[in-house]
Write a protein that holds these residues in place. Structure first.
Motif, PDB file in Angstrom:
ATOM      1  N   TYR A 156       0.837  -1.197   0.000  1.00  0.00           N
ATOM      2  CA  TYR A 156       0.000   0.000   0.000  1.00  0.00           C
ATOM      3  C   TYR A 156       0.872   1.247   0.000  1.00  0.00           C
ATOM      4  O   TYR A 156       1.795   1.375   0.803  1.00  0.00           O
ATOM      5  CB  TYR A 156      -0.898  -0.017   1.235  1.00  0.00           C
ATOM      6  N   SER A 157       0.572   2.177  -0.910  1.00  0.00           N
ATOM      7  CA  SER A 157       1.408   3.356  -1.068  1.00  0.00           C
ATOM      8  C   SER A 157       0.569   4.614  -1.188  1.00  0.00           C
ATOM      9  O   SER A 157      -0.155   4.800  -2.173  1.00  0.00           O
ATOM     10  CB  SER A 157       2.298   3.223  -2.312  1.00  0.00           C
ATOM     11  N   ASN A 158       0.670   5.489  -0.200  1.00  0.00           N
ATOM     12  CA  ASN A 158       0.038   6.799  -0.293  1.00  0.00           C
ATOM     13  C   ASN A 158       0.703   7.680  -1.346  1.00  0.00           C
ATOM     14  O   ASN A 158       0.013   8.336  -2.129  1.00  0.00           O
ATOM     15  CB  ASN A 158       0.037   7.471   1.077  1.00  0.00           C
ATOM     16  N   PRO A 159       2.057   7.738  -1.424  1.00  0.00           N
ATOM     17  CA  PRO A 159       2.664   8.537  -2.490  1.00  0.00           C
ATOM     18  C   PRO A 159       2.266   8.092  -3.893  1.00  0.00           C
ATOM     19  O   PRO A 159       2.248   8.912  -4.821  1.00  0.00           O
ATOM     20  CB  PRO A 159       4.175   8.328  -2.248  1.00  0.00           C
ATOM     21  N   GLY A 160       1.940   6.816  -4.060  1.00  0.00           N
ATOM     22  CA  GLY A 160       1.509   6.348  -5.377  1.00  0.00           C
ATOM     23  C   GLY A 160       0.279   7.086  -5.870  1.00  0.00           C
ATOM     24  O   GLY A 160       0.137   7.364  -7.070  1.00  0.00           O
ATOM     25  N   TYR A 161      -0.629   7.428  -4.950  1.00  0.00           N
ATOM     26  CA  TYR A 161      -1.835   8.151  -5.359  1.00  0.00           C
ATOM     27  C   TYR A 161      -1.580   9.641  -5.550  1.00  0.00           C
ATOM     28  O   TYR A 161      -2.321  10.311  -6.274  1.00  0.00           O
ATOM     29  CB  TYR A 161      -2.978   7.868  -4.386  1.00  0.00           C
ATOM     30  N   THR A 162      -0.526  10.162  -4.923  1.00  0.00           N
ATOM     31  CA  THR A 162      -0.096  11.516  -5.278  1.00  0.00           C
ATOM     32  C   THR A 162       0.344  11.549  -6.738  1.00  0.00           C
ATOM     33  O   THR A 162       0.019  12.484  -7.491  1.00  0.00           O
ATOM     34  CB  THR A 162       1.052  11.968  -4.360  1.00  0.00           C
ATOM     35  N   LEU A 163       1.074  10.516  -7.177  1.00  0.00           N
ATOM     36  CA  LEU A 163       1.496  10.437  -8.579  1.00  0.00           C
ATOM     37  C   LEU A 163       0.292  10.333  -9.509  1.00  0.00           C
ATOM     38  O   LEU A 163       0.273  10.944 -10.585  1.00  0.00           O
ATOM     39  CB  LEU A 163       2.420   9.242  -8.781  1.00  0.00           C
ATOM     40  N   LEU A 164      -0.712   9.575  -9.115  1.00  0.00           N
ATOM     41  CA  LEU A 164      -1.906   9.465  -9.956  1.00  0.00           C
ATOM     42  C   LEU A 164      -2.647  10.803 -10.042  1.00  0.00           C
ATOM     43  O   LEU A 164      -3.170  11.166 -11.101  1.00  0.00           O
ATOM     44  CB  LEU A 164      -2.833   8.377  -9.415  1.00  0.00           C
ATOM     45  N   GLY A 165      -2.683  11.549  -8.942  1.00  0.00           N
ATOM     46  CA  GLY A 165      -3.277  12.877  -8.992  1.00  0.00           C
ATOM     47  C   GLY A 165      -2.505  13.798  -9.920  1.00  0.00           C
ATOM     48  O   GLY A 165      -3.091  14.575 -10.692  1.00  0.00           O
ATOM     49  N   ALA A 166      -1.172  13.703  -9.874  1.00  0.00           N
ATOM     50  CA  ALA A 166      -0.342  14.507 -10.779  1.00  0.00           C
ATOM     51  C   ALA A 166      -0.545  14.083 -12.230  1.00  0.00           C
ATOM     52  O   ALA A 166      -0.525  14.922 -13.147  1.00  0.00           O
ATOM     53  CB  ALA A 166       1.126  14.367 -10.395  1.00  0.00           C
ATOM     54  N   LEU A 167      -0.762  12.798 -12.453  1.00  0.00           N
ATOM     55  CA  LEU A 167      -1.051  12.302 -13.803  1.00  0.00           C
ATOM     56  C   LEU A 167      -2.356  12.899 -14.331  1.00  0.00           C
ATOM     57  O   LEU A 167      -2.428  13.339 -15.491  1.00  0.00           O
ATOM     58  CB  LEU A 167      -1.139  10.781 -13.769  1.00  0.00           C
ATOM     59  N   VAL A 168      -3.382  12.930 -13.497  1.00  0.00           N
ATOM     60  CA  VAL A 168      -4.652  13.542 -13.894  1.00  0.00           C
ATOM     61  C   VAL A 168      -4.435  15.010 -14.269  1.00  0.00           C
ATOM     62  O   VAL A 168      -4.938  15.489 -15.299  1.00  0.00           O
ATOM     63  CB  VAL A 168      -5.682  13.406 -12.756  1.00  0.00           C
ATOM     64  N   GLU A 169      -3.675  15.720 -13.449  1.00  0.00           N
ATOM     65  CA  GLU A 169      -3.431  17.134 -13.729  1.00  0.00           C
ATOM     66  C   GLU A 169      -2.647  17.318 -15.024  1.00  0.00           C
ATOM     67  O   GLU A 169      -2.927  18.248 -15.801  1.00  0.00           O
ATOM     68  CB  GLU A 169      -2.675  17.759 -12.557  1.00  0.00           C
ATOM     69  N   GLN A 170      -1.700  16.433 -15.268  1.00  0.00           N
ATOM     70  CA  GLN A 170      -0.889  16.536 -16.478  1.00  0.00           C
ATOM     71  C   GLN A 170      -1.738  16.356 -17.732  1.00  0.00           C
ATOM     72  O   GLN A 170      -1.612  17.111 -18.706  1.00  0.00           O
ATOM     73  CB  GLN A 170       0.225  15.484 -16.437  1.00  0.00           C
ATOM     74  N   LEU A 171      -2.617  15.361 -17.726  1.00  0.00           N
ATOM     75  CA  LEU A 171      -3.398  15.051 -18.922  1.00  0.00           C
ATOM     76  C   LEU A 171      -4.623  15.951 -19.090  1.00  0.00           C
ATOM     77  O   LEU A 171      -5.094  16.139 -20.207  1.00  0.00           O
ATOM     78  CB  LEU A 171      -3.818  13.580 -18.910  1.00  0.00           C
ATOM     79  N   ARG A 172      -5.129  16.491 -17.997  1.00  0.00           N
ATOM     80  CA  ARG A 172      -6.282  17.386 -18.076  1.00  0.00           C
ATOM     81  C   ARG A 172      -5.870  18.858 -18.155  1.00  0.00           C
ATOM     82  O   ARG A 172      -6.652  19.698 -18.601  1.00  0.00           O
ATOM     83  CB  ARG A 172      -7.201  17.182 -16.877  1.00  0.00           C
ATOM     84  N   GLY A 173      -4.665  19.185 -17.688  1.00  0.00           N
ATOM     85  CA  GLY A 173      -4.237  20.573 -17.689  1.00  0.00           C
ATOM     86  C   GLY A 173      -4.960  21.422 -16.673  1.00  0.00           C
ATOM     87  O   GLY A 173      -5.018  22.651 -16.811  1.00  0.00           O
TER      88      GLY A 173
END
Length: 461
Positions: A156-173
C-alpha cells in the motif's frame, strides 16, 4: 408508493438492529459521534447516528474527513482517462509524467498498490503536518521511492496516489480538485463532498486510550497528497457514490469500468481478511460475503464505504475519532444486518424482446470430453458457459463483431470462444482455448483432439 419502493423499505426490526449496531460502535469505540447510511436498490433507505452530546446527533448531511476513500475518487478519474483513450493502464508512468524517479511503475500498478513505492512520504508524518512541507513530487517520493520491484507484490502506497493525482493534472491541464469537481462530484450530485470542510462539519478528536478525555486533532491541508486522502464528505453523498460504484453512470464511468475497478488486480496479503485490491477499491471477505469499497482515516476521523454486489446493499460509516472505532467491521456488520434479515427480491423474469438467432443456436448442452456443460444466453446478450454438475469452470462471454466471443470471467477470462460451422452452416463444435466442445460426448463428427476410438462406446467384455 409502488411495489418496488415498498420492497426497498426496511422493516422496523431491521432498523432497530442497525441503530443498536452503531450505538455499540459509538460506545465501545469511544467515538464522539458516529453517523451511518444504508443504500439499497440505488437509493438511501436508512440513516442513523449516535453522539456523546445529548440531542445533538449528526445527520447524513454533516461532513467528516474520509481519508483514503479519496483514493477511490482519484481512481475514477484515472479510469475516465483510460476510457477516453488518453492513457493505457499498462503504460509506465514515465510515458505521461516524466522526471519523477518512479516512472517505471505502470498506471495499473499505482492504482492497485503494486508499483513497489514506499508506503509513506519521507520526513514528518504527512497526515499531521502541512502540505507546504512537501511542495514538489520529489519531496513526496524522496531519494529512494521504491521499496519493492514494481509488479512483484502488493504494498500500500500513499505517495503512489499523489502520482496518480499529478497524472490527472498533467493530462487534463487542470488541478486535481477542479477535475474531480467537474467530472465526478457535479455529475453525481455530490454537492457536499469537497477538499475543504464546509459547515456543518464534525471536528476531529483524539480520545485518550486509558481515560475518557479527548483533545482536538490538527486540521491540515495535505497539499500534493490530496489525491490520497484530502476529501470531506457526508454519509448521504458517500452512499450515492457507493451506488455509483455498484452500477456505474454513463456520465462518469460505465458499468463495465466500475466492475473492472472492483476486480482483484493485486493478490491478498497473507493473514489478512482482504481478498486483494482492485483499481482503487479494496476487496474484503466478511463471512461468506464479498465486499468491495474502501476504508479511510486521518487524525481525528475514521471512515468506511462498503458494498455487496450480490445483495445490492451499500453502507457508509463515519466517525470523528483517531482510533478505537473499526469502521470497516461496523460497515460490514450493517451490510449483513440488512442482507440477512431482508434478502433482495429477484428481478421478475421476462422474455427477450429481440433475440440473436446465432447466439440462440449455441444454447443448450455441450460436452467437453465426457464433462456435461451448458450454454445459456443472458438478457444482456452475453453467453454463460458452465458445468451441469457441481464444480468445474464457469465463465461469461461477450459477443464480438467478428462472431467470436471473449471471456469476461473465471478461467476463460480474455480467451476466445468460436463456433466452428460445417459447410451446411450447422455448428460442428465450439473451440475455446484449444478445448473442443461437442453436442455429444466425443462426437466423431467433430475434430476431437486425439481422435475418437473407431469402435465407439461399449461395455466390458
Amino acid at each position: 408508493m409502488d411495489e418496488l419502493s415498498e420492497d426497498l423499505e426496511l422493516l422496523p426490526a431491521t432498523r432497530r438492529a442497525l441503530r443498536r449496531r452503531i450505538a455499540l460502535a459509538q460506545s465501545e469505540g469511544r467515538a464522539p459521534s458516529v453517523v451511518a447510511a444504508v443504500a439499497r436498490g440505488g437509493r438511501i433507505v436508512w440513516e442513523g447516528s449516535r453522539t456523546s452530546v445529548p440531542s445533538h446527533g449528526p445527520d447524513g448531511d454533516v461532513q467528516y474527513r474520509i481519508g483514503s476513500i479519496t483514493k477511490t475518487f482519484t481512481a475514477v478519474l484515472v479510469m475516465r482517462l483510460r476510457d477516453e483513450g488518453l492513457l493505457d493502464l499498462t503504460d509506465p508512468l514515465e510515458k505521461y509524467l516524466g522526471g519523477t524517479g518512479a516512472g517505471q511503475a505502470t498506471v495499473a500498478q499505482l492504482l492497485s498498490h503494486t508499483g513497489g513505492l514506499a508506503a509513506e512520504t519521507p520526513g514528518e508524518w504527512w497526515e499531521r503536518t502541512p502540505g507546504s512541507l512537501r511542495p514538489e513530487l520529489a519531496d513526496v517520493l524522496g531519494e529512494q521511492p521504491f521499496r519493492h520491484r514494481p509488479g512483484t507484490r502488493h504494498h500500500y502506497s500513499n505517495p503512489g496516489y499523489t502520482l496518480l493525482g499529478a497524472l490527472v493534472e498533467q493530462l487534463r491541464g487542470k488541478p486535481w480538485a477542479e477535475v474531480l469537481r467537474c467530472e465526478v462530484l457535479e455529475p453525481l450530485g455530490l454537492d457536499r463532498t469537497s477538499t475543504e470542510p464546509q459547515a456543518p462539519h464534525a471536528g476531529g478528536w483524539a480520545v485518550h486510550p486509558w481515560a475518557d478525555v479527548m483533545q482536538p486533532e490538527p486540521l491540515e491541508d495535505l497539499g500534493l497528497m490530496a489525491p490520497a486522502g484530502q476529501l470531506w464528505s457526508t454519509a448521504r453523498d458517500l452512499a450515492r457514490f457507493a451506488g455509483f460504484l455498484l452500477r456505474g453512470d454513463e456520465r462518469v464511468l460505465s458499468t463495465s469500468s466500475v466492475r473492472e475497478m472492483r476486480t482483484a488486480a493485486a493478490p491478498p496479503e497473507r493473514g489478512l481478511a482482504e481478498l486483494g485490491y482492485g483499481l482503487g477499491v479494496q476487496l474484503l471477505a466478511h463471512g461468506d460475503r464479498r465486499l468491495a469499497g474502501h476504508s479511510g482515516s486521518l487524525p481525528g476521523f475514521v471512515a468506511g464505504l462498503w458494498t455487496s454486489e450480490a445483495d445490492d446493499v451499500a453502507v457508509v460509516v463515519l466517525a470523528n475519532c483517531t482510533s478505537g472505532l473499526a469502521s470497516t467491521a461496523v460497515a460490514a456488520d450493517l451490510v449483513a444486518i440488512v442482507a440477512d434479515a431482508e434478502p433482495p427480491f429477484p428481478e421478475p423474469w421476462q422474455p427477450f424482446r429481440e433475440v440473436d438467432p446465432v447466439a440462440l443456436d449455441l444454447c443448450g448442452p455441450w460436452y467437453w470430453g465426457t464433462s456435461a456443460q451448458a450454454v445459456r444466453l443472458n438478457a444482456d446478450g452475453s453467453l454463460e458457459l458452465g458445468p451441469l454438475a457441481a464444480g468445474g469452470r464457469s465463465a461469461r462471454f461477450r459477443a464480438e463483431p467478428d462472431g467470436s466471443w471473449t471471456g469476461l470471467s473465471g478461467y476463460y477470462a480474455g480467451e476466445t470462444l468460436r463456433a466452428v460451422r460445417r459447410a451446411d452452416g450447422t455448428v460442428s463444435h465450439l473451440d475455446l482455448a484449444s478445448f473442443v466442445f461437442t453436442r455429444e460426448p466425443y462426437d466423431d463428427r467433430a475434430p476431437v483432439p486425439g481422435g475418437v476410438d473407431p469402435q465407439g462406446w461399449r461395455g466390458i467384455g
